[in-house]
Design a protein around this motif. Sequence first.
Motif, mmCIF file in Angstrom:
data_model
loop_
_atom_site.group_PDB
_atom_site.id
_atom_site.type_symbol
_atom_site.label_atom_id
_atom_site.label_comp_id
_atom_site.label_asym_id
_atom_site.label_seq_id
_atom_site.Cartn_x
_atom_site.Cartn_y
_atom_site.Cartn_z
ATOM 1 N N MET A 1 0.857 -1.174 0.000
ATOM 2 C CA MET A 1 0.000 0.000 0.000
ATOM 3 C C MET A 1 0.903 1.237 0.000
ATOM 4 S SD MET A 1 -3.103 0.941 2.679
ATOM 5 C CE MET A 1 -3.706 -0.708 2.747
ATOM 6 N N THR A 2 0.642 2.153 -0.918
ATOM 7 C CA THR A 2 1.435 3.369 -0.983
ATOM 8 C C THR A 2 1.022 4.327 0.136
ATOM 9 O OG1 THR A 2 -0.098 4.519 -2.435
ATOM 10 C CG2 THR A 2 1.592 3.159 -3.498
ATOM 11 N N ASP A 3 1.818 5.368 0.325
ATOM 12 C CA ASP A 3 1.505 6.350 1.360
ATOM 13 C C ASP A 3 0.153 7.013 1.098
ATOM 14 O OD1 ASP A 3 3.847 5.850 2.724
ATOM 15 O OD2 ASP A 3 4.922 7.524 1.824
ATOM 16 N N LEU A 4 -0.111 7.372 -0.158
ATOM 17 C CA LEU A 4 -1.381 8.011 -0.483
ATOM 18 C C LEU A 4 -2.543 7.058 -0.248
ATOM 19 C CD1 LEU A 4 -2.996 10.391 -1.558
ATOM 20 C CD2 LEU A 4 -2.587 9.548 -3.868
ATOM 21 N N GLU A 5 -2.400 5.812 -0.647
ATOM 22 C CA GLU A 5 -3.461 4.835 -0.415
ATOM 23 C C GLU A 5 -3.714 4.642 1.072
ATOM 24 O OE1 GLU A 5 -2.625 2.198 -4.435
ATOM 25 O OE2 GLU A 5 -1.962 1.461 -2.494
ATOM 26 N N ARG A 6 -2.653 4.572 1.845
ATOM 27 C CA ARG A 6 -2.794 4.418 3.300
ATOM 28 C C ARG A 6 -3.498 5.626 3.908
ATOM 29 N NH1 ARG A 6 2.199 3.766 4.283
ATOM 30 N NH2 ARG A 6 2.151 1.544 3.872
ATOM 31 N N LYS A 7 -3.122 6.815 3.441
ATOM 32 C CA LYS A 7 -3.725 8.038 3.958
ATOM 33 C C LYS A 7 -5.216 8.100 3.608
ATOM 34 C CE LYS A 7 -2.640 12.903 4.321
ATOM 35 N NZ LYS A 7 -1.683 13.934 3.946
ATOM 36 N N ILE A 8 -5.549 7.779 2.372
ATOM 37 C CA ILE A 8 -6.944 7.796 1.947
ATOM 38 C C ILE A 8 -7.746 6.740 2.708
ATOM 39 C CG2 ILE A 8 -8.476 7.292 -0.001
ATOM 40 C CD1 ILE A 8 -6.439 8.752 -1.776
ATOM 41 N N TYR A 9 -7.173 5.573 2.885
ATOM 42 C CA TYR A 9 -7.838 4.504 3.640
ATOM 43 C C TYR A 9 -8.166 4.984 5.053
ATOM 44 C CZ TYR A 9 -8.671 -0.095 5.721
ATOM 45 O OH TYR A 9 -9.224 -1.161 6.365
ATOM 46 N N ARG A 10 -7.215 5.608 5.717
ATOM 47 C CA ARG A 10 -7.436 6.088 7.089
ATOM 48 C C ARG A 10 -8.480 7.196 7.128
ATOM 49 N NH1 ARG A 10 -6.928 2.498 10.308
ATOM 50 N NH2 ARG A 10 -7.265 4.078 11.842
ATOM 51 N N ILE A 11 -8.446 8.095 6.147
ATOM 52 C CA ILE A 11 -9.436 9.177 6.096
ATOM 53 C C ILE A 11 -10.833 8.599 5.922
ATOM 54 C CG2 ILE A 11 -10.263 11.135 4.738
ATOM 55 C CD1 ILE A 11 -7.279 11.739 4.127
ATOM 56 N N ILE A 12 -10.987 7.694 4.960
ATOM 57 C CA ILE A 12 -12.301 7.082 4.715
ATOM 58 C C ILE A 12 -12.754 6.308 5.943
ATOM 59 C CG2 ILE A 12 -13.542 5.367 3.348
ATOM 60 C CD1 ILE A 12 -11.844 6.249 0.940
ATOM 61 N N TYR A 13 -11.849 5.554 6.539
ATOM 62 C CA TYR A 13 -12.194 4.764 7.722
ATOM 63 C C TYR A 13 -12.669 5.667 8.861
ATOM 64 C CZ TYR A 13 -11.788 1.654 11.698
ATOM 65 O OH TYR A 13 -12.058 0.937 12.823
ATOM 66 N N ASN A 14 -11.867 6.666 9.193
ATOM 67 C CA ASN A 14 -12.208 7.526 10.330
ATOM 68 C C ASN A 14 -13.470 8.336 10.076
ATOM 69 O OD1 ASN A 14 -10.097 6.718 11.984
ATOM 70 N ND2 ASN A 14 -8.689 8.165 11.058
ATOM 71 N N MET A 15 -13.602 8.916 8.890
ATOM 72 C CA MET A 15 -14.780 9.737 8.630
ATOM 73 C C MET A 15 -16.045 8.895 8.547
ATOM 74 S SD MET A 15 -13.411 12.693 6.083
ATOM 75 C CE MET A 15 -14.904 13.663 6.233
ATOM 76 N N SER A 16 -15.964 7.695 7.997
ATOM 77 C CA SER A 16 -17.167 6.879 7.887
ATOM 78 C C SER A 16 -17.571 6.292 9.231
ATOM 79 C CB SER A 16 -16.978 5.767 6.858
ATOM 80 O OG SER A 16 -16.007 4.850 7.294
ATOM 81 N N ARG A 17 -16.631 6.103 10.125
ATOM 82 C CA ARG A 17 -16.963 5.578 11.449
ATOM 83 C C ARG A 17 -17.535 6.645 12.378
ATOM 84 N NH1 ARG A 17 -17.867 0.873 10.096
ATOM 85 N NH2 ARG A 17 -16.108 -0.370 9.489
ATOM 86 N N PHE A 18 -17.099 7.876 12.227
ATOM 87 C CA PHE A 18 -17.504 8.909 13.171
ATOM 88 C C PHE A 18 -18.377 9.999 12.561
ATOM 89 C CE2 PHE A 18 -13.415 7.230 14.713
ATOM 90 C CZ PHE A 18 -13.896 6.636 15.861
ATOM 91 N N ARG A 19 -18.604 9.936 11.266
ATOM 92 C CA ARG A 19 -19.408 10.958 10.612
ATOM 93 C C ARG A 19 -20.075 10.341 9.407
ATOM 94 N NH1 ARG A 19 -16.861 16.343 8.197
ATOM 95 N NH2 ARG A 19 -17.204 15.159 6.324
ATOM 96 N N ASN A 20 -19.893 10.935 8.256
ATOM 97 C CA ASN A 20 -20.417 10.396 7.014
ATOM 98 C C ASN A 20 -19.269 10.002 6.108
ATOM 99 O OD1 ASN A 20 -23.139 10.571 7.487
ATOM 100 N ND2 ASN A 20 -23.304 12.656 6.712
#
Length: 63
Positions: A1-20
Amino acid sequence: MTDLERKIYRIIYNMSRFRNNPTMDDLKRKTGKNEASIRKAVNNLVSRRELTWDKEKKEWQFK
C-alpha cells in the motif's frame, strides 16, 4: 500500500466511522492531491479488496 493509499484509507475509515462518507472535496483538502490521483488510489484499494462499497447501506466496508 502506498503512502497516499494508506492516507486515503485512514481518512475514509475515520470519517465513515464517526461521521459520514467523505466527499471528493474532503479527500482533496485532506490529502492535497488532485481528483485523478485520489480516484486511482481508491480504485487500487478496491481492486485489492482493502475497501468495498456496500450499495444497500451506502457505506464503505473495510478489510
